[in-house]
Design a protein around this motif. Structure first.
Motif, PDB file in Angstrom:
ATOM      1  N   ALA A 136       0.790  -1.313  -0.121  1.00 34.56           N
ATOM      2  CA  ALA A 136       0.152  -0.271   0.104  1.00 34.56           C
ATOM      3  C   ALA A 136       0.960   0.864  -0.143  1.00 34.56           C
ATOM      4  O   ALA A 136       1.552   1.212   1.026  1.00 34.56           O
ATOM      5  CB  ALA A 136      -1.254  -0.109   1.324  1.00 34.56           C
ATOM      6  N   ILE A 137       0.282   2.634  -1.028  1.00 37.88           N
ATOM      7  CA  ILE A 137       1.230   3.535  -0.913  1.00 37.88           C
ATOM      8  C   ILE A 137       0.362   4.515   0.169  1.00 37.88           C
ATOM      9  O   ILE A 137      -0.944   5.125  -0.856  1.00 37.88           O
ATOM     10  CB  ILE A 137       1.363   4.013  -2.703  1.00 37.88           C
ATOM     11  N   ALA A 138       0.657   5.191   1.244  1.00 35.97           N
ATOM     12  CA  ALA A 138      -0.340   5.637   2.014  1.00 35.97           C
ATOM     13  C   ALA A 138       0.750   7.034   3.029  1.00 35.97           C
ATOM     14  O   ALA A 138       1.666   6.159   3.065  1.00 35.97           O
ATOM     15  CB  ALA A 138      -0.568   4.883   2.767  1.00 35.97           C
ATOM     16  N   ASN A 139      -0.580   7.416   2.973  1.00 34.70           N
ATOM     17  CA  ASN A 139      -0.077   9.203   4.144  1.00 34.70           C
ATOM     18  C   ASN A 139      -1.095  10.109   3.214  1.00 34.70           C
ATOM     19  O   ASN A 139      -1.412   9.885   2.640  1.00 34.70           O
ATOM     20  CB  ASN A 139       1.408   9.909   3.382  1.00 34.70           C
ATOM     21  N   GLN A 140      -1.776  10.239   5.368  1.00 37.12           N
ATOM     22  CA  GLN A 140      -2.728  11.047   5.292  1.00 37.12           C
ATOM     23  C   GLN A 140      -2.717  12.482   4.794  1.00 37.12           C
ATOM     24  O   GLN A 140      -3.560  13.141   4.081  1.00 37.12           O
ATOM     25  CB  GLN A 140      -3.340  10.496   6.527  1.00 37.12           C
ATOM     26  N   LYS A 141      -1.789  12.590   4.281  1.00 34.21           N
ATOM     27  CA  LYS A 141      -1.235  14.317   3.832  1.00 34.21           C
ATOM     28  C   LYS A 141      -1.586  14.055   2.482  1.00 34.21           C
ATOM     29  O   LYS A 141      -0.886  13.359   1.628  1.00 34.21           O
ATOM     30  CB  LYS A 141       0.175  14.356   4.426  1.00 34.21           C
ATOM     31  N   ALA A 165       2.456   5.782  -7.214  1.00 31.73           N
ATOM     32  CA  ALA A 165       1.896   3.997  -7.326  1.00 31.73           C
ATOM     33  C   ALA A 165       2.385   3.737  -9.017  1.00 31.73           C
ATOM     34  O   ALA A 165       2.378   2.487  -9.258  1.00 31.73           O
ATOM     35  CB  ALA A 165       0.461   4.155  -6.751  1.00 31.73           C
ATOM     36  N   ILE A 166       2.081   5.099  -9.678  1.00 32.33           N
ATOM     37  CA  ILE A 166       1.725   4.699 -11.001  1.00 32.33           C
ATOM     38  C   ILE A 166       3.106   4.321 -11.312  1.00 32.33           C
ATOM     39  O   ILE A 166       3.549   3.026 -12.223  1.00 32.33           O
ATOM     40  CB  ILE A 166       1.165   5.641 -11.699  1.00 32.33           C
ATOM     41  N   ASN A 167       4.402   4.745 -11.279  1.00 32.21           N
ATOM     42  CA  ASN A 167       5.406   4.677 -11.907  1.00 32.21           C
ATOM     43  C   ASN A 167       6.530   3.903 -11.180  1.00 32.21           C
ATOM     44  O   ASN A 167       7.136   3.028 -11.962  1.00 32.21           O
ATOM     45  CB  ASN A 167       5.961   6.393 -11.788  1.00 32.21           C
ATOM     46  N   ILE A 170      -1.454  -0.742  -4.434  1.00 38.92           N
ATOM     47  CA  ILE A 170      -2.280  -0.066  -3.766  1.00 38.92           C
ATOM     48  C   ILE A 170      -2.607   1.845  -3.783  1.00 38.92           C
ATOM     49  O   ILE A 170      -1.299   1.912  -2.779  1.00 38.92           O
ATOM     50  CB  ILE A 170      -3.017  -0.747  -2.876  1.00 38.92           C
ATOM     51  N   ASP A 171      -3.002   2.163  -4.307  1.00 40.04           N
ATOM     52  CA  ASP A 171      -3.041   4.094  -4.367  1.00 40.04           C
ATOM     53  C   ASP A 171      -3.684   3.926  -3.532  1.00 40.04           C
ATOM     54  O   ASP A 171      -5.365   3.965  -3.486  1.00 40.04           O
ATOM     55  CB  ASP A 171      -3.022   4.582  -5.461  1.00 40.04           C
TER      56      ASP A 171
END
Ligand SMILES: Nc1ncnc2c1ncn2[C@@H]1O[C@H](COP(=O)(O)OP(=O)(O)OP(=O)(O)O)[C@@H](O)[C@H]1O
Ligand SMILES: [Mg+2]
Length: 252
Positions: free
Chosen positions: A6-11, A20-22, A124-125
């Motif tokens: 998962a690619i995550a950061n609430q900011k 996520a794409i690249n 996952i974005d």
């Protein structure tokens, strides 16, 4: 079994979707079988791969609500070796509609279990919030990559996302790991970027990727052409840096 990241950061606006794409595209370019999942109702990953939001019958919304199958939702070979589970604004509704569903944070995990063997990597974005959609992503994932922008408040935002990860580890997904932290929009012309990197390195024990993603206008332009950077400008510094990040992810 595919590795689910998962690619995550609430900011907001720190480079989650760009990463996520690249990262997905560079893994696919390296011959890995990749599934990229858009868990953000903004649908930026979907359009970034050239898929037309609003023109898709079955999105992640229908999938996690149990209204379609994985095969009915997946967009095969958006680019070579890479499939996409697309989203649009409808996904925002899932937040409310899932409230009474048992194990509401496990819906995505359940949908992925039967198909994860078809992929080497599932990326996952996540949306810019600690929502049920983010919790679903982190519950389905093996690990989290946290992009942080090289700016003054980076460390504050980072503390928050690390808290969220440890909450998910305690309550929903004990095996969730922090895959690593990646600096984005690095500007080598300013002292600030370098200072932020030093500050974060001094204060954290988590893995920080050697690769730093530079600020590169080609990365910002690519989504409006519906292409990952590998197709839009394969020789740009943005493409080269995401290839290096992909290599680090494959090594670990
Ligand atoms: N390395 C980069 N160089 C130049 N522009 C970038 C870079 N990374 C991201 N951007 C631009 O910065 C903006 C925010 O990036 P992105 O959409 O990836 O962030 P995000 O964290 O997914 O945002 P949100 O929280 O809204 O989902 C976009 O306009 C994107 O094109
Ligand atoms: Mg985004």
């Amino acid at each position: 079994m595919g590795r689910i990241i998962a690619i995550a950061n609430q900011k907001g606006g720190v480079g989650k979707t760009t990463t996520a794409i690249n990262l997905s595209a560079c893994l696919a370019e390296a011959g890995q079988r990749v599934l990229a999942i858009d868990m953000d109702p903004q649908g930026n990953l979907t359009s970034g791969f050239g898929l037309e939001k609003g023109n898709i019958d079955n999105t992640v919304y229908e999938l996690i609500m149990g209204d379609c199958t994985f095969d009915e939702c997946v967009q095969k070979q958006a680019v070579e070796n890479l499939d996409v589970l697309p989203s649009d604004a409808d996904l925002a509704g899932a937040e409310i509609e899932l409230i009474d569903v048992e194990q509401k944070e496990k819906q995505l995990k359940k949908c992925l279990e039967p198909v994860s063997g078809q992929y080497d990597f599932i990326v996952i974005d996540c949306p810019p919030s600690i929502s049920l959609l983010t919790l679903n992503s982190m519950t389905a994932a093996d690990s989290v990559i946290i992009p942080i922008q090289c700016e003054y408040y980076a460390l504050e935002g980072l503390t928050q996302i690390l808290k969220t990860v440890s909450l998910v580890q305690k309550q929903m997904n004990p095996s969730l790991k922090i895959e690593g932290i990646v600096f984005t929009m690095y500007d080598s012309r300013t002292n600030l970027s370098a200072e932020v990197v030093v500050n974060v390195r001094e204060n954290l024990k988590e893995k920080i990727y050697k690769t730093q993603i530079p600020r590169n206008v080609r990365l910002a332009e690519a989504p409006s052409y519906g292409m990952p950077i590998t197709l839009y400008d394969s020789r740009s510094s943005g493409a080269e840096s995401y290839r290096m990040l992909a290599a680090e992810v494959m090594e670990s």
